[in-house]
Design an enzyme around this catalytic site. Structure first.
Site, PDB file in Angstrom:
ATOM      1  N   ASP A 139       0.502  -1.803  -0.385  1.00  0.00           N
ATOM      2  CA  ASP A 139       0.022   0.128   0.103  1.00  0.00           C
ATOM      3  C   ASP A 139       1.244   1.429   0.237  1.00  0.00           C
ATOM      4  OD1 ASP A 139       0.892  -0.850   2.761  1.00  0.00           O
ATOM      5  OD2 ASP A 139      -0.798  -0.931   3.473  1.00  0.00           O
ATOM      6  N   GLU A 142      -8.116   3.953   7.193  1.00  0.00           N
ATOM      7  CA  GLU A 142      -8.516   4.371   5.771  1.00  0.00           C
ATOM      8  C   GLU A 142      -9.283   4.747   4.857  1.00  0.00           C
ATOM      9  OE1 GLU A 142      -5.030   1.643   7.478  1.00  0.00           O
ATOM     10  OE2 GLU A 142      -7.022   1.946   7.374  1.00  0.00           O
ATOM     11  N   THR A 160       2.257   8.570   6.224  1.00  0.00           N
ATOM     12  CA  THR A 160       1.172   6.876   5.705  1.00  0.00           C
ATOM     13  C   THR A 160       0.422   6.961   7.075  1.00  0.00           C
ATOM     14  OG1 THR A 160       0.991   4.809   5.354  1.00  0.00           O
ATOM     15  CG2 THR A 160       2.584   5.089   6.400  1.00  0.00           C
TER      16      THR A 160
END
Length: 639
Positions: free
Chosen positions: A401, A535, A621
């Site tokens: 990802d 997410e 992230t």
């Protein structure tokens, strides 16, 4: 035996010896040899300058003394007196590794090399070579050292950086409607509730166990503590929870110990600890956060000591030994781990003046540019020894990802100068569109996983970040490409929203599938849990900022209500084991990323666009904001 006697009235010593002629000859031969040996020793012994002063003129003595002291200076430099040093020192000090017994020609070459090389390069704080003002501590062997050129140590110009921002960090807070403000205040209250319970029951531990009201340490951070503190810092600051922020800062100053000895995930330490410390330094200018980030960054560098420079996934923060995860195929490194270092490591070099961090991640790019990509795709496992792919498993979810996320964000963070990152992102997204993007029978767009050419029609919760990523990248495309990518981003985000709405709790499962007649639902018991992941709301935030379509705020508020109903417990927030149960059981874990990401993205969803503006910041992230490099803020020797 010969006995010498001194009697009155006797003649001189040769006659007085009373020796025969052969005995006299042998005696004189012995005496002359003894005298020759003694005088020769005065001139031939290495440290004889003091004796030579008895026999040589003053100028010759000084020259001989200089030669003698030079030959032994490295062995006794700490006790050498100024009077023993040459009056005209060499232009540069000899390197420390030059042996006193080295041939003169070699020593001259070393002196010449030292003069040509100039002063030694700076090293970052915490390195073994100590530097003062850009000069090594090694002192030239001279009676009166020449005046050295002073060079100010590296300093990052924080004030110049703050002036380069186009918007206030916390925004202007103007023109918002009362409902939006009320919803934002509710999310702020959730953050305070999560922090207060962590502080009461688990401060200093890595996470809170809200059901048992104690702390959890785990084995992912190599003995480091306070993961929730570091992850929460920038969220507390942005939400203007001033008292709570000061509590967290005080813990970092007084209790955050980096001298640990344990097995740590390189990836997790980087995105949570280094990312959180860097972000908080940029937001506040407090030096303690910068110094801790740089010190911790130094501890991660030994992981890169591999034949290719691709770091291994696990490192002992005390010994520096590193190895790959036991479950990783054939000792391979993971794409999402070694590919998710670029943003933080560039900032470590920016703040320290030490290029080693940037060099490490740029080398990763070089390795990836050389290796052949099957169908243009990046598999998840790469050997750090050979630099070749180990398995052809491709995923935009777990294991892959954030590699793609960091490509587009590296380009944005460079103020759109890192063209290599942009091309890698564009090429990868083109391959993903061609081979992995699919549409279900019910019209839902999803990104499948690829296993050596065979598709696995599932999508993980982790892959739901991709809607926001693709929308962010689309803003900088043109024409049909821009429109196509914005539509793709909206469709993927809508599919992830469906995975929430099709559950009984209105929270999404860990993974959902598109087979056997099911769509956007988990078909395996092992995939039905929800651990407070961010997410989906991350993509809501980006799509809201880039389109201002009200549905994204509406969807975000649905998540807030579901969290309050199913995840809030007496002493914090907990994940749940089954999103399809109307009475779900809790997993007794308040993840640190819930404070770093989930609540931050929800809060920003109900803020004006100038709060952590996308024109000034990119999010790592773990949702820690890092600044876009609008200007070079490095400075040396400025007041």
């Amino acid at each position: 035996m010969v006995v010498l006697r001194k009697l009155p009235g006797m003649p001189g010593w040769p006659a007085a010896l009373g020796l025969r002629l052969p005995q006299k000859f042998l005696f004189l031969l012995f005496l002359s040899g003894l005298l020759t040996l003694c005088f020769g020793a005065l001139f031939l012994l290495p440290d004889s300058s003091r004796f030579k002063r008895l026999f040589l003129p003053r100028r010759a003595t000084a020259s001989a003394s200089s030669s003698s002291s030079a030959s032994s200076s490295s062995a006794s430099s700490s006790s050498t007196r100024d009077t023993d040093l040459p009056r005209s020192p060499p232009a540069a000090a000899e390197p420390r590794h030059a042996s006193p017994a080295a041939p003169r020609r070699l020593r001259e070459k070393l002196r010449t090399a030292a003069r040509m090389a100039g002063p030694p390069a700076r090293t970052a704080p915490g390195s073994r070579q100590q530097v003062q003002g850009g000069e090594s501590r090694a002192q030239p062997a001279s009676a009166s050292p020449p005046a050295r050129e002073t060079r100010a140590p590296f300093r990052f110009d924080y004030e110049r950086f703050r002036r380069s921002l186009r918007h206030p960090v916390r925004g202007g807070r103007s023109g918002e409607d009362p409902e939006t403000r009320a919803r934002r205040m509710k999310i702020k209250e959730m953050m305070k509730f999560a922090w207060d319970n962590y502080k009461q029951y688990a401060l200093g531990k890595n996470e809170l166990r809200p059901l048992t009201k104690n702390g959890h340490i785990g084995n992912m951070f190599g003995g480091l503590r306070g993961a929730t503190v570091i992850d929460a810092l920038d969220t507390l600051y942005i939400m203007e929870l001033e008292e709570e922020f000061q509590e967290a800062k005080q813990w970092v100053e007084k209790s955050f110990d980096l001298n640990v000895n344990g097995e740590a995930s390189l990836f997790e330490v980087n995105i949570r600890y280094i990312g959180g410390l860097l972000a908080t330094y940029y937001l506040t200018g407090e030096e303690v956060f910068k110094s801790k980030a740089l010190e911790l960054g130094e501890k991660l560098l030994p992981a890169f000591n591999t034949p290719t420079g691709i770091p291994r996934g696990v490192i002992n923060l005390g010994s520096g030994m590193s190895w790959s995860w036991g479950w990783a195929s054939a000792g391979s490194s993971i794409l999402a781990e070694f590919g998710t270092l670029h943003l933080e490591f560039l900032h470590l070099s920016e703040l320290s003046g030490n290029p080693v961090f940037a060099e490490k991640v740029r080398n990763i790019r070089r390795v990836l540019s050389r290796v052949e990509k099957p169908q243009g795709l990046y598999p998840n496992f790469l050997s750090p020894v050979t630099g070749s792919w180990v398995q052809h498993h491709v995923s935009i979810g777990g294991l892959g990802d954030s590699f793609y996320e960091y490509l587009i964000k590296s380009w944005l963070m460079s103020d759109k100068k890192d063209s290599e990152a942009k091309k890698m992102y564009d090429d990868a997204l083109e391959a993903i569109e061609k081979h992995l993007v699919k549409k279900s029978a019910g019209g839902l767009t999803y990104i499948a996983e690829w296993r050596g050419g065979i598709l696995d029609h599932k999508m993980g919760h982790l892959a739901c970040f991709s809607g926001g990523m693709i929308a962010l990248g689309a803003q900088h495309s043109t024409g049909d490409r821009r429109q196509r990518h914005m539509e793709l981003a909206a469709e993927i985000t809508s599919t992830c929203h469906e995975s929430y709405t099709r559950s009984d709790t209105k929270l999404g499962p860990e993974a959902f599938r598109f087979d056997a007649g099911s769509e956007a639902t988990a078909t395996r018991l092992s995939e039905r849990y929800y651990i407070l992941r961010p997410e989906v709301v991350e993509s809501y935030m980006y799509l809201w900022r880039l389109t201002h379509q009200p549905k994204y705020r509406h969807w975000g508020w649905e998540v807030v209500q579901a969290l309050e109903k199913h995840c809030r417990v007496e002493a914090g927030f907990s994940g749940i084991r089954d999103v399809y149960s109307t009475t779900p059981s809790h997993d007794n874990m308040q993840q640190s990323f819930f404070l770093a990401e989930t609540l931050k993205y929800l809060y920003l969803l109900f803020c004006e666009d100038d709060v952590l503006s996308l024109e000034d910041w990119v999010f790592n992230t773990e949702a820690h904001p890092l600044p876009i490099n609008h200007t070079d803020s490095k400075a040396a020797g400025q007041p």
